[in-house]
Write an enzyme that holds these catalytic residues in place. Structure first.
Site, mmCIF file in Angstrom:
data_model
loop_
_atom_site.group_PDB
_atom_site.id
_atom_site.type_symbol
_atom_site.label_atom_id
_atom_site.label_comp_id
_atom_site.label_asym_id
_atom_site.label_seq_id
_atom_site.Cartn_x
_atom_site.Cartn_y
_atom_site.Cartn_z
ATOM 1 C CD1 TRP A 89 -2.286 -2.043 2.007
ATOM 2 C CD2 TRP A 89 -2.720 -1.512 -0.119
ATOM 3 N NE1 TRP A 89 -3.193 -2.954 1.528
ATOM 4 C CE2 TRP A 89 -3.474 -2.650 0.223
ATOM 5 C CE3 TRP A 89 -2.818 -1.005 -1.417
ATOM 6 C CZ2 TRP A 89 -4.329 -3.279 -0.683
ATOM 7 C CZ3 TRP A 89 -3.660 -1.639 -2.331
ATOM 8 C CH2 TRP A 89 -4.403 -2.754 -1.953
ATOM 9 C CG ASP A 135 -6.846 -6.488 11.120
ATOM 10 O OD1 ASP A 135 -7.077 -7.703 11.330
ATOM 11 O OD2 ASP A 135 -6.264 -6.074 10.094
ATOM 12 N N GLY A 160 -11.652 -6.384 16.492
ATOM 13 C CA GLY A 160 -12.745 -7.306 16.257
ATOM 14 C C GLY A 160 -12.480 -8.229 15.080
ATOM 15 C CG ASP A 161 -13.497 -12.603 13.226
ATOM 16 O OD1 ASP A 161 -14.104 -12.363 12.147
ATOM 17 O OD2 ASP A 161 -12.919 -13.675 13.436
ATOM 18 C CG HIS A 180 -7.710 -11.444 -2.741
ATOM 19 N ND1 HIS A 180 -6.531 -11.151 -3.378
ATOM 20 C CD2 HIS A 180 -7.452 -11.281 -1.407
ATOM 21 C CE1 HIS A 180 -5.608 -10.834 -2.498
ATOM 22 N NE2 HIS A 180 -6.152 -10.909 -1.291
ATOM 23 C CG ASP A 181 -7.554 -13.029 1.873
ATOM 24 O OD1 ASP A 181 -6.675 -13.296 1.042
ATOM 25 O OD2 ASP A 181 -7.440 -12.106 2.711
ATOM 26 C CG ASN A 227 -0.081 -16.217 -3.554
ATOM 27 O OD1 ASN A 227 0.842 -16.973 -3.286
ATOM 28 N ND2 ASN A 227 -0.491 -15.273 -2.730
ATOM 29 C CD GLN A 231 -0.431 -16.784 1.656
ATOM 30 O OE1 GLN A 231 -0.650 -15.971 0.773
ATOM 31 N NE2 GLN A 231 0.427 -16.545 2.623
#
Length: 270
Positions: A89, A135, A160-161, A180-181, A227, A231
């Site tokens: 970033w 986060d 937090g989640d 994208h995860d 990737n 991953q």
């Protein structure tokens, strides 16, 4: 020194910018993470293609039942990942936060904001806004220790989640390299939560490497998708696929900006 001749060597301007650790645009940590972590997952690319799942167990001996429990399997590995995101970033952040005029959005939550590099870019471009990094508690702790200083006024934290915990209300939510995860179902789950908490007139900014509609490229996005396979649980997507997820979550007005760089931006409003 040879035959009384002196030979001097120095880095090129590009090497000084991207390969030296002291440069603000350094890719040193990105290269290090790729070498020490990503490369080990890519050793099992054949298995990933056959099985359709990531390779944390083979590469590191850890279960990926909790995806980011595997990614953040130690403080050292978590810091390495955060340094990777920070370098990304620092180089690409300005392109994506300037892809749209975000000045009307005063309260911004960067979900999975990690090191805060994108939040800092956002504040530089729009000094009138307030950006909160949302986060996991351990990521927030690491961010405070290594990345965000008292000089970064306008940046705050929320622990937090984002799958399990309620989201605070905001004008804009940023999801940069987040969807994208995850699978389509988990991505829709998160976007629906965002829509429900988003203020009327507010929106969500997606930052991703977009595939062409015929899947012919770009090559970088195709490699990133591989990737994601080795991953994570997710993949890179086409604009139409992100638009479908946003529409299903409730968002109406969807705009796309191609930056001409690695990452593109999609803005959807409520």
């Amino acid at each position: 020194l040879k035959n009384n001749e002196i030979f001097l060597y120095s880095n090129t301007e590009m090497a000084m910018m991207y390969l030296t650790k002291c440069s603000p645009r350094s890719l040193y940590h990105s290269i290090l993470y790729s070498s020490s972590t990503l490369y080990l997952c890519w050793n099992y690319l054949t298995d990933a293609v056959r099985e359709g799942r990531n390779q944390h167990e083979r590469a590191f001996g850890v279960s990926s039942g909790d995806l980011f429990g595997a990614v953040y399997r130690s403080d050292e590995e978590m810091l390495s990942f955060m340094q990777l995101m920070n370098s990304i970033w620092n180089i690409c952040g300005e392109d994506v936060v300037m892809a749209f005029d975000l000045s009307p959005f005063k309260t911004i939550y960067d979900l999975g904001g990690c090191s805060g590099a994108l939040a800092r870019r956002c504040l530089t471009a729009y000094p009138g806004c307030c950006v909160t990094i949302f986060d996991l508690p351990k990521v927030v702790r690491m961010s405070r220790e290594h990345f965000i200083s008292q000089e970064d006024e306008g940046i705050s934290f929320f622990e937090g989640d984002f799958f399990r915990d309620p989201l605070p209300e905001a004008d804009l939510y940023i999801l940069a390299r987040i969807l994208h995860d995850w699978t389509d179902s988990r991505s829709l789950e998160l976007l629906t939560k965002v829509y429900q908490r988003c203020k009327t007139g507010g929106g969500v900014l997606l930052v991703e490497a977009l595939l062409h509609e015929d899947n012919s490229g770009p090559l970088t996005a195709q490699l990133y998708s591989l990737n994601m396979l080795v991953q994570t649980e997710g993949r890179e997507r086409k604009t139409s696929e992100y638009a479908a997820l946003l529409t299903a979550a409730g968002f109406a007005h969807i705009q796309v900006r191609r930056t001409g760089k690695i990452y593109d931006a999609i803005l959807a409003t409520k």
